[in-house]
Design a protein around this motif. Structure first.
Motif, PDB file in Angstrom:
ATOM      1  N   GLN A  64       0.834  -1.205   0.000  1.00 45.16           N
ATOM      2  CA  GLN A  64       0.000   0.000   0.000  1.00 45.16           C
ATOM      3  C   GLN A  64       0.872   1.260   0.000  1.00 45.16           C
ATOM      4  O   GLN A  64       0.602   2.214  -0.740  1.00 45.16           O
ATOM      5  N   ARG A  65       1.938   1.253   0.830  1.00 47.10           N
ATOM      6  CA  ARG A  65       2.851   2.416   0.866  1.00 47.10           C
ATOM      7  C   ARG A  65       3.534   2.602  -0.492  1.00 47.10           C
ATOM      8  O   ARG A  65       3.733   3.735  -0.938  1.00 47.10           O
ATOM      9  N   ALA A  66       3.855   1.491  -1.129  1.00 48.31           N
ATOM     10  CA  ALA A  66       4.462   1.580  -2.470  1.00 48.31           C
ATOM     11  C   ALA A  66       3.483   2.256  -3.441  1.00 48.31           C
ATOM     12  O   ALA A  66       3.873   3.122  -4.234  1.00 48.31           O
ATOM     13  N   ARG A  67       2.220   1.867  -3.374  1.00 45.95           N
ATOM     14  CA  ARG A  67       1.215   2.468  -4.275  1.00 45.95           C
ATOM     15  C   ARG A  67       1.067   3.959  -3.972  1.00 45.95           C
ATOM     16  O   ARG A  67       0.898   4.785  -4.872  1.00 45.95           O
ATOM     17  N   TRP A  68       1.141   4.336  -2.673  1.00 39.98           N
ATOM     18  CA  TRP A  68       1.046   5.767  -2.329  1.00 39.98           C
ATOM     19  C   TRP A  68       2.197   6.559  -2.929  1.00 39.98           C
ATOM     20  O   TRP A  68       2.010   7.633  -3.489  1.00 39.98           O
ATOM     21  N   TYR A  69       3.418   6.016  -2.790  1.00 34.36           N
ATOM     22  CA  TYR A  69       4.563   6.737  -3.380  1.00 34.36           C
ATOM     23  C   TYR A  69       4.412   6.828  -4.897  1.00 34.36           C
ATOM     24  O   TYR A  69       4.782   7.840  -5.504  1.00 34.36           O
ATOM     25  N   GLU A  70       3.857   5.771  -5.515  1.00 31.61           N
ATOM     26  CA  GLU A  70       3.649   5.826  -6.975  1.00 31.61           C
ATOM     27  C   GLU A  70       2.676   6.946  -7.332  1.00 31.61           C
ATOM     28  O   GLU A  70       2.843   7.641  -8.339  1.00 31.61           O
ATOM     29  N   GLU A  71       1.686   7.129  -6.514  1.00 31.30           N
ATOM     30  CA  GLU A  71       0.694   8.187  -6.739  1.00 31.30           C
ATOM     31  C   GLU A  71       1.349   9.573  -6.612  1.00 31.30           C
ATOM     32  O   GLU A  71       1.014  10.491  -7.347  1.00 31.30           O
ATOM     33  N   LEU A  72       2.334   9.692  -5.719  1.00 34.23           N
ATOM     34  CA  LEU A  72       2.862  11.011  -5.370  1.00 34.23           C
ATOM     35  C   LEU A  72       4.204  11.352  -6.022  1.00 34.23           C
ATOM     36  O   LEU A  72       4.585  12.517  -6.069  1.00 34.23           O
ATOM     37  N   LEU A  73       4.939  10.340  -6.512  1.00 31.52           N
ATOM     38  CA  LEU A  73       6.332  10.604  -6.924  1.00 31.52           C
ATOM     39  C   LEU A  73       6.720  10.077  -8.314  1.00 31.52           C
ATOM     40  O   LEU A  73       7.885  10.203  -8.697  1.00 31.52           O
ATOM     41  N   THR A  74       5.779   9.505  -9.034  1.00 27.25           N
ATOM     42  CA  THR A  74       6.144   8.831 -10.285  1.00 27.25           C
ATOM     43  C   THR A  74       6.902   9.729 -11.254  1.00 27.25           C
ATOM     44  O   THR A  74       7.834   9.295 -11.920  1.00 27.25           O
ATOM     45  N   ASP A  75       6.560  10.998 -11.314  1.00 18.87           N
ATOM     46  CA  ASP A  75       7.194  11.905 -12.271  1.00 18.87           C
ATOM     47  C   ASP A  75       8.498  12.506 -11.740  1.00 18.87           C
ATOM     48  O   ASP A  75       9.141  13.290 -12.431  1.00 18.87           O
ATOM     49  N   VAL A  76       8.910  12.155 -10.512  1.00 19.73           N
ATOM     50  CA  VAL A  76      10.018  12.878  -9.872  1.00 19.73           C
ATOM     51  C   VAL A  76      11.301  12.049  -9.771  1.00 19.73           C
ATOM     52  O   VAL A  76      12.392  12.534 -10.081  1.00 19.73           O
ATOM     53  N   VAL A  77      11.181  10.800  -9.315  1.00 17.58           N
ATOM     54  CA  VAL A  77      12.353   9.916  -9.171  1.00 17.58           C
ATOM     55  C   VAL A  77      11.982   8.542  -9.740  1.00 17.58           C
ATOM     56  O   VAL A  77      10.820   8.285 -10.031  1.00 17.58           O
ATOM     57  N   ASP A  78      12.988   7.663  -9.895  1.00 17.23           N
ATOM     58  CA  ASP A  78      12.705   6.295 -10.366  1.00 17.23           C
ATOM     59  C   ASP A  78      12.238   5.453  -9.188  1.00 17.23           C
ATOM     60  O   ASP A  78      12.935   5.347  -8.182  1.00 17.23           O
ATOM     61  N   LEU A  79      11.066   4.843  -9.324  1.00 14.08           N
ATOM     62  CA  LEU A  79      10.467   4.068  -8.242  1.00 14.08           C
ATOM     63  C   LEU A  79      10.584   2.570  -8.538  1.00 14.08           C
ATOM     64  O   LEU A  79      10.633   2.163  -9.708  1.00 14.08           O
TER      65      LEU A  79
END
Ligand SMILES: *Cc1c(COP(=O)(O)O)cnc(C)c1O
Length: 362
Positions: free
Chosen positions: A254-269
């Protein structure tokens, strides 16, 4: 805000009660080593990973060392592993008397089968892929390569309990798989513990002897070894915690999905690609100007880690070993583990993401 990278305190009352009950059971029956809880844990982990046999040992490092000894690896042999792992992987090879050889990694931080292929010689005996961060290695390619060159495949699954590849659990691949259940792992004891998994009955019997000074029936010593047994208390704690693992993995994903929602355009996830199910031992991003970003986050109360700061072939005992490290060096300068454990809250994830965005001004 102060956001810890991890917090190993047992704060959930129900979990604490379950662990205390597990310990009490051991105090009551008194079989402190190799007690009934270990038998149950071995059976449960074998089933979970789709293996016939499991052998509990004192740590993940011990699992690797005894596993390699059990497979007959020793002086004169070369063992190819990855450049990026916790040093235990290379140390286990070296302590058998074999020579460690280090392959390059792919952008997903796991061993690159093409590099392994280039490093194979007539002395190569085994390959040890590491499911690094809990991301599964390209096991189909490695299985094919090992079969073709008659090499043993040993899965260092220490970080990857719960991860799956094409429906198969970590711990399923190769002649032998090794888990660590030290206190930091996703499936964690309250101390040190490890597990070996195999489908080979003769190897299982050998490992059972190797974990207790190489003896059978506690008498005859077949070959020199160490005392690598698991404490029953840790086995009991692990057995109690096994039931909690699905919830822990759900929370981490779930935390991974949250970071994907918030950071996908900023760093490599660390995205899940087709066939992969990731239990996220660490949530490792790849970022430009990584060291400055780490300092920026620290100043805002966000604790991060670089795992691992030194590539294994750069560690003093392994300098001069054969190695391919071009991509490992490039990627290693960009990796950063950010807080994403089951206790990290949505508000904390939003705070970390905002702090990362503010660093890049986006
Ligand atoms: C944790 C770990 C080990 C060693 O396990 P211990 O239980 O700490 O001895 C080995 N390999 C990898 C990749 C690990 O992360």
């Amino acid at each position: 805000m102060n956001i810890p990278f991890r917090d190993l305190r047992v704060t959930d009352p129900a979990e604490k009660a379950a662990l205390l009950k597990a310990v009490e059971g051991v105090l009551d029956h008194g079989r402190m080593i190799n007690g009934p809880e270990l038998d149950q844990l071995e059976a449960a982990m074998a089933e979970y990973s789709g293996r016939r046999f499991a052998v509990g040992v004192a740590s993940g490092t011990m699992a690797l060392l005894l596993g390699l000894k059990g497979l007959g690896i020793g002086p004169g042999d070369e063992v190819i592993t990855t450049s990026l792992s916790w040093i235990a992987t290379a140390n286990a090879v070296a302590l058998t008397g074999a020579t460690a050889v280090f392959a390059d990694i792919k952008d997903d931080l796991t061993i690159d089968p093409a590099s392994v292929k280039r490093l194979i010689t007539s002395r190569t005996k085994a390959v040890i892929p590491v499911n690094y961060t809990a991301r599964m290695c390209d096991m189909p390619a490695l299985e094919e390569l090992c079969a073709k060159h008659k090499l043993l495949l040993v899965e260092d699954a220490a970080q990857s309990f719960g991860s799956r590849l094409n429906g198969h659990a970590a711990g399923h691949f190769g002649q032998l798989s090794c888990f660590s259940m030290n206190a930091m792992k996703v499936f964690a004891s309250c101390g040190e513990a490890g597990m070996l998994l195999t489908d080979d009955e003769a190897l299982r019997d050998k490992l059972v002897a190797l974990r207790y000074n190489g003896t059978v029936n506690r008498e005859t010593c077949l070959e020199p070894s160490l005392n690598g047994r698991m404490e029953t208390m840790q086995a009991a704690i692990l057995l109690a915690r096994l039931a909690l693992v699905p919830g822990i993995m759900d929370a981490r994903r779930q935390r991974a999905r949250w970071y994907e929602e918030l950071l996908t355009d900023v760093v490599d996830l660390p995205l899940e690609t087709p066939g992969h199910f990731h239990s996220y031992y660490t949530y490792t991003i790849q970022a430009d100007r990584r060291d400055e970003l780490k300092t920026h986050l620290e100043a805002r109360g966000v604790e991060t880690q670089i795992q691992h700061v030194i590539l294994m072939p750069d560690q003093p005992p392994y300098r001069g070993c054969r190695a391919e490290t071009d991509n490992a060096r490039r990627v290693q300068a960009r990796i950063l583990c950010i807080p994403a454990n089951e206790k990290t809250t949505r508000a904390q994830v939003e705070y970390v993401a905002a702090a990362i965005r503010s660093f890049y001004g986006v």
